[in-house]
Design a protein around this motif. Structure first.
Motif, PDB file in Angstrom:
ATOM      1  N   GLY A  43       0.770  -1.238   0.000  1.00  0.00           N
ATOM      2  CA  GLY A  43       0.000   0.000   0.000  1.00  0.00           C
ATOM      3  C   GLY A  43       0.801   1.287   0.000  1.00  0.00           C
ATOM      4  N   CYS A  44       2.062   1.240   0.442  1.00  0.00           N
ATOM      5  CA  CYS A  44       2.798   2.499   0.604  1.00  0.00           C
ATOM      6  C   CYS A  44       3.848   2.739  -0.474  1.00  0.00           C
ATOM      7  CB  CYS A  44       3.445   2.558   1.985  1.00  0.00           C
ATOM      8  SG  CYS A  44       4.869   1.478   2.187  1.00  0.00           S
ATOM      9  N   GLY A  45       4.389   1.705  -1.078  1.00  0.00           N
ATOM     10  CA  GLY A  45       5.386   1.861  -2.136  1.00  0.00           C
ATOM     11  C   GLY A  45       6.803   2.064  -1.646  1.00  0.00           C
ATOM     12  N   MET A  46       7.043   2.029  -0.365  1.00  0.00           N
ATOM     13  CA  MET A  46       8.396   2.247   0.159  1.00  0.00           C
ATOM     14  C   MET A  46       9.389   1.186  -0.316  1.00  0.00           C
ATOM     15  SD  MET A  46       8.751   4.991   1.920  1.00  0.00           S
ATOM     16  CE  MET A  46      10.254   4.629   2.794  1.00  0.00           C
ATOM     17  N   CYS A  47       8.927  -0.037  -0.552  1.00  0.00           N
ATOM     18  CA  CYS A  47       9.837  -1.131  -0.921  1.00  0.00           C
ATOM     19  C   CYS A  47       9.891  -1.347  -2.435  1.00  0.00           C
ATOM     20  CB  CYS A  47       9.452  -2.408  -0.190  1.00  0.00           C
ATOM     21  SG  CYS A  47       7.811  -3.054  -0.614  1.00  0.00           S
ATOM     22  N   LYS A  48       9.644  -0.287  -3.192  1.00  0.00           N
ATOM     23  CA  LYS A  48       9.673  -0.386  -4.658  1.00  0.00           C
ATOM     24  C   LYS A  48      11.080  -0.771  -5.124  1.00  0.00           C
ATOM     25  CE  LYS A  48       8.550   2.402  -8.706  1.00  0.00           C
ATOM     26  NZ  LYS A  48       8.094   3.749  -9.105  1.00  0.00           N
ATOM     27  N   VAL A  49      11.148  -1.772  -5.988  1.00  0.00           N
ATOM     28  CA  VAL A  49      12.415  -2.261  -6.524  1.00  0.00           C
ATOM     29  C   VAL A  49      12.289  -2.420  -8.036  1.00  0.00           C
ATOM     30  CG1 VAL A  49      13.138  -3.470  -4.421  1.00  0.00           C
ATOM     31  CG2 VAL A  49      11.743  -4.672  -6.109  1.00  0.00           C
ATOM     32  N   TYR A  75       9.167  -2.611 -12.543  1.00  0.00           N
ATOM     33  CA  TYR A  75       9.216  -2.217 -11.140  1.00  0.00           C
ATOM     34  C   TYR A  75       8.223  -3.084 -10.392  1.00  0.00           C
ATOM     35  CZ  TYR A  75      11.998   1.955 -11.959  1.00  0.00           C
ATOM     36  OH  TYR A  75      13.007   2.809 -12.280  1.00  0.00           O
ATOM     37  N   SER A  76       8.509  -3.334  -9.157  1.00  0.00           N
ATOM     38  CA  SER A  76       7.611  -4.110  -8.329  1.00  0.00           C
ATOM     39  C   SER A  76       7.816  -3.686  -6.873  1.00  0.00           C
ATOM     40  CB  SER A  76       7.900  -5.606  -8.508  1.00  0.00           C
ATOM     41  OG  SER A  76       6.897  -6.386  -7.906  1.00  0.00           O
TER      42      SER A  76
END
Length: 100
Positions: A43-49, A75-76
């Motif tokens: 939900g937050c996108g902080m761990c986008k890789v 991206y995931s």
């Protein structure tokens, strides 16, 4: 179990992840804490890789944090990425937000 290579800056970390386990939890289990952590629920996108090599399945996450363009570019979110092969991915520096 699949071999995972995580690139953060000029550093590489290696760990293993099963197909039923997400990348974020596998990294944490292996003692690798270089991926920024937020809600751990897509939900937050902080761990986008950025997945640069390998096959994976992407779990459900908010379109607000991962749009169609992000998906096309591979991206995931680490908390919603399930490896189908060994994969190589790039994460931002911890605390860098969504910039990779």
């Amino acid at each position: 179990m699949h071999n995972i290579t995580l690139v953060v800056g000029s550093s590489e970390k290696h760990f293993r992840c099963g197909e039923q386990e997400d990348i974020l939890r596998a990294a944490m289990r292996a003692g690798v804490f270089d991926i920024p952590i937020g809600c751990c629920n897509g939900g937050c996108g902080m761990c986008k890789v950025l997945v640069v090599d390998g096959d994976f399945e992407r779990g459900l996450c908010s379109m607000a944090v991962l749009d169609d363009s992000d998906r096309e570019q591979r991206y995931s979110l680490a908390c919603k990425t399930y490896p189908k092969t060994g994969i190589r991915l790039i994460a931002p520096f911890r605390g860098a937000g969504k910039k990779i």
